[in-house]
Each structure stands twice: as C-alpha cells, then as structure tokens.
Design an enzyme around this catalytic site. Structure first.
Site, PDB file in Angstrom:
ATOM      1  N   HIS A  88     -10.898   3.925 -47.786  1.00 42.18           N
ATOM      2  CA  HIS A  88      -9.734   4.342 -48.567  1.00 42.18           C
ATOM      3  C   HIS A  88      -8.454   3.599 -48.176  1.00 42.18           C
ATOM      4  O   HIS A  88      -7.440   3.722 -48.861  1.00 42.18           O
ATOM      5  CB  HIS A  88      -9.514   5.847 -48.428  1.00 42.18           C
ATOM      6  N   TYR A 285      35.995  10.706 -71.479  1.00 42.36           N
ATOM      7  CA  TYR A 285      34.963  11.578 -70.917  1.00 42.36           C
ATOM      8  C   TYR A 285      34.627  11.233 -69.468  1.00 42.36           C
ATOM      9  O   TYR A 285      34.287  12.104 -68.667  1.00 42.36           O
ATOM     10  CB  TYR A 285      33.676  11.474 -71.739  1.00 42.36           C
ATOM     11  N   ARG A 288      37.332  13.165 -67.733  1.00 42.38           N
ATOM     12  CA  ARG A 288      37.471  14.569 -68.105  1.00 42.38           C
ATOM     13  C   ARG A 288      36.180  15.359 -67.881  1.00 42.38           C
ATOM     14  O   ARG A 288      36.227  16.544 -67.541  1.00 42.38           O
ATOM     15  CB  ARG A 288      37.899  14.653 -69.569  1.00 42.38           C
TER      16      ARG A 288
END
Length: 520
Positions: A88, A285, A288
């Site tokens: 593995h 944006y 804000r």
C-alpha cells in the site's frame, strides 16, 4: 503564524482540544497520558482471544478489500501485516511537509491509544518515540481518495516504522532503517491487525485540514486588520459596522466581525475628519459588506473546526475491537466504515470557500484603492502616476492569486471514483480537498500582504491625520521594514516583507489593542 511552542502536550486520547493540535502543528513535544495504557493492553489481548476462536475476522486473518474472502493461515499472519504496508506504500508526488506528517503521527497515536484497534503497547510506543526523536517519515502527498482511510500516505508512515522507505531526521533525510538505528530503535515487527490499524484512518486528510484551519484563522484575523486599514485609506465610513445593524441579522460571525472592525477604527482622526462632509452616501461593497462576508467566513470556519475537532479525537479504524465485559459473551471485531472521510472532505471544502472569499474581498479593496475614481487617492497610489506605475501590477498579482484560488475552491467532496474492483465504490476525496488548502492560504496570505502595503500607502496620503492606535501600530510595524513608495522601486522585496508580517502573525499582534475573533 506564531513561533514554535516549547510546552509539552500531554495527550489524552479522545479528549485533545484544538489548541493542543495547534501546538503540535507548531512543533510542541507530545506525551501520551499513561492512563490509557490499560485500554491499549486490553485491546491487544482481545485480538489474541479472537484469533484463538479460529473464526475469520477481516484484516486479522483474511485478505483486504476485495480479497476479504481469502483466509490467511496462522503462520502467515505477520507476513500479511507487513505485506499490506509494503504493497500500500504506493503514493506519488512530492513529499508531504514534515509538520503535516508529524501532526499525522500524533493523530494516529491518539486514535490507536483509545484501545479500539487491537495494537500492542510497543506499537504505540514506536509512534511516541518517532515524535520524540524528530523522525518524520517521508510521505508522498498524492494517492489517497479518502476512503478505506488514507491508505497510501499512512502506509508510507507505517513503512518507516518497520524500517522501510525514508525519513527526515534532525540530521537530514536518510533511509528509515538508519534513522531508527540512530535513535536507538529497532524496526517494528507488526502483530496481527497492526498493519491494517496503522493504514486505516483519516489522519492524513485530517492533518492537512487542521493545519489549513489554523492558517485560515490567522488569515481571517489579518484580513480584518488590513480591511480596516483600507477603509481608512479610502476614507470609508464605520457606520456599516454599527452593532445595531448586525444584531438585527442575528448571524454570530457577522456581529463579532463588525464589532472588531469598529474597535479597530475607534479613535481615528482620519475617520473624524470626514464625519460631516462626506459626499458619498454609501461605500463600495468591499468596504461596507466586510461584516457580512468576513462574518460568514468566520462562521463556516468555526463549523469546520467543530467537525475536525471531533475527527481528530475519533477512531477511524476498521474493524474496531470491542473488549468483552464481564458476562457479555466475548470480544468482538466489528466491521464498519469509520475510515470514510466525508466529514473531513466537507470541512475542507468549507475552509476552501472561506479562504477564497477572504482573499477575493481583499483583492477588491486593493482594486478600489488604486482606482482614483473610487478611492479619491492618486492613481495606483503613486504621487507621480505615468512616470511611475506604483501599485498597478501588485493589484494584478492579487487578482491572479484570487483567480487561482477560485479554481481550487471547487468542492472536492462532490467527486468520487470507484476503487478496489468496485468493493470501495464511493470515496470522499478528502485527502485532495484538504491537501490543496495550504496552497490556497498561501495565495490569500500574499493578497492580504499586498493589501497591507496598499492600505498603508493610501493612509500616508492623509498625513498629518492619523488612524486609530491599533491601525497606527500596524502601519508603524510595516514602515519599520518598508518605506513609503515615492518613486518606483523593485517591488518584490516590499511584498515579501509584508507577506512575512502577515504569515508570522505580527500584524494581528500589533493590532492587539482591538479584540479580534478567533476560530478555534
């Protein structure tokens, strides 16, 4: 990110707080609480009793995955466990950063020490000794699909424990068997189920996700500071941060973010100078809506922290060993699917979204500052635009980094691919989802570093007016290393200095007069 911690973490398996995982990530010493020794010994003894019954039990005396129906003879049980590690250990790609592997070792230690995996005390001791000696297995970063555990990465970790592969040590990289010998350790001989117990689990995915969570927290807090500084540079309003606005929305992260931004700007002479005569009714944006965007990022980072806290303290092995209680009728090995890393995959995707949006909003603030029509500042933040390009290309770099993060932010958890001859037919992709995150936080950190430079440059144009005490402390920190930009100069060193200040946590520390929310 703060520097290494010297205090040792005494690990209580199943009850390790995120603060301790952070300390381990930062290279703290790890000690296992000795109170868990009876559970470990009891679980190992249960394996022997289960074997004595002669019944087929997955992973103990059978093959793995699609080969689970193949019975393994008693004489071959040790070979079976060694073979699963060797077969593995098939990862690909670059080596995983040593700090991630070290966190992975600690996570595996915490899982196995809960006494539900059937490993022997000497196997637990080997994990402890690797951590204490600074022996870090070399683990290729690619190869896990996040179900049946992080098999390939954990196999490379386990391979070093049996003296196969390579390991990083205080003396450099060397063959694992030599690294063990230099620390006075012999390669581990695996007992029944131990190879499978070391390989099964989500520790690789979880380690990567935890490291990114800790980086993302610093990123969020740094972006609050640079966002407030950009608001000052643009002579933006702090009215959108009024507590009353956000209480009505009821979003906890939004409320805390707004409070933090307001505290960062409190007492600013720059803000006071335009309270009554500002012609702009509302800011863009990117200024804000900082509480709404950054607050949402904070909330999902906290959700990810909760998920990862559970995962780090859980047991994701299979099968799980339940030791018989008096009169219960015998020990049990129950096969389930705790190795499936879907919770980690979802958490990683949430972190990716938050990191992407934090950087995206910051880049928009940089773009706003360099545009005289929006900021009211000189074009590209240079006193002599035209002759000088100023911050023109740093903003382009920020845009490139944000776009790269947008591409990386696509959810990994929605993908799946069958493996192991369709025995493992749905997988989480948690390893990939978590592994991409540190590169994303690095990209966003660079964007925040660029914003720090741009915001400080913008505030310089408002002299002699000063900002708030916390923001002036940040500006002073930067100006001690990077002077104001008058005429064009080699920009890259300035960026590297600013990025280092963000990455180290120095910017957040400098603004400590304002309380900044945390994630974990």
């Amino acid at each position: 990110m703060e520097g290494p911690l010297s205090a040792a973490v005494v690990m209580k398996p199943g009850d390790v707080p995120l603060a301790d995982w952070r300390a381990i990530w930062l290279d703290a010493e790890v000690r296992l609480d000795p109170a868990c020794a009876p559970r470990i010994a009891g679980s190992a003894a249960a394996i022997e009793r289960i074997l004595g019954r002669g019944e087929p039990v997955y992973g103990i005396n059978t093959g793995f995955g699609k080969l689970a129906s193949v019975r393994i003879e008693a004489a071959d049980l040790a070979t079976l466990q060694r073979n699963i590690v060797l077969s593995h250990a098939a990862g690909a790609g670059e080596a995983t950063p040593a700090a991630i592997v070290r966190l992975m070792l600690a996570l595996k230690l915490a899982s196995l020490a809960q006494g539900a995996s059937g490993v022997r005390p000497e196997t637990i001791a080997m994990l402890e000794r690797l951590l204490a000696a600074g022996i870090t297995p070399v683990v290729p970063a690619q190869g896990s699909v996040g179900a049946s555990g992080d098999l390939a990465p954990l196999a490379h970790m386990a391979a070093a424990m049996i003296g196969v592969g390579e390991a990083d040590t205080p003396a450099g990289r060397r063959p694992a068997v030599d690294a063990l010998a230099a620390a006075g350790l012999a390669p581990l001989a695996l007992g029944p189920k131990e190879g499978l117990a070391l390989l099964n689990g989500t520790q690789f995915s979880t380690a990567n996700a935890l490291a990114a969570l800790f980086e993302a927290e610093g990123l969020y807090r740094s972006a609050l500071v640079t966002g407030a500084l950009s608001t000052e540079a643009a002579k933006g309003s702090d009215t959108p941060f009024d507590h009353r606005i956000h209480v009505l929305r009821r979003q906890p992260g939004q409320i805390e973010t707004a409070d933090a931004l307001r505290a960062l700007m409190a007492g600013s002479a720059i803000r006071a100078s335009h309270l009554k005569d500002d012609e702009r009714v509302q800011d863009p944006y990117c200024l804000r809506c900082q509480p709404q965007v950054m607050g949402a990022a904070l909330d999902i980072l906290r959700q990810a922290a909760t998920t990862l806290g559970f995962e780090a303290n859980g047991v994701s092995d299979n099968p799980l060993i339940f030791v018989a209680e008096a009169g219960s009728g015998g020990d049990e090995a129950l096969s389930g699917g705790n190795f499936h890393a879907e919770p980690v995959a979802f958490a990683a995707d949430m972190i990716a979204l938050a990191v992407c949006e934090i950087g995206s909003l910051a880049e928009r603030r940089v773009a706003m500052l360099v545009d005289p029509a929006l900021s009211g500042l000189p074009a590209f933040l240079t006193p002599k635009p035209g002759l000088n390009s100023g911050f023109m290309i740093p903003q382009v770099t920020a845009a490139a980094l944000v776009s790269e993060n947008k591409q990386k932010a696509y959810p990994a958890s929605v993908d799946s691919i069958p493996t192991s001859a369709n025995q493992e037919d749905h997988v989480s992709m948690a390893a990939h989802g978590a592994r991409r995150l540190l590169s994303m936080t690095a990209n966003a950190t660079a964007v925040i570093g660029i914003e720090l430079l741009a915001a400080a440059q913008g505030c310089d144009f408002h002299r002699p007016l000063a900002s708030s005490a916390p923001l002036e402390a940040v500006r002073g920190l930067l100006r001690a290393q990077v002077p104001h930009l008058d005429d064009d100069r080699h920009f890259h060193p300035d960026m590297e200095a600013a990025i280092a200040l963000i990455r180290s946590g120095a910017v957040v520390a400098a603004a400590a007069a304002a309380s900044l929310p945390g994630v974990a």
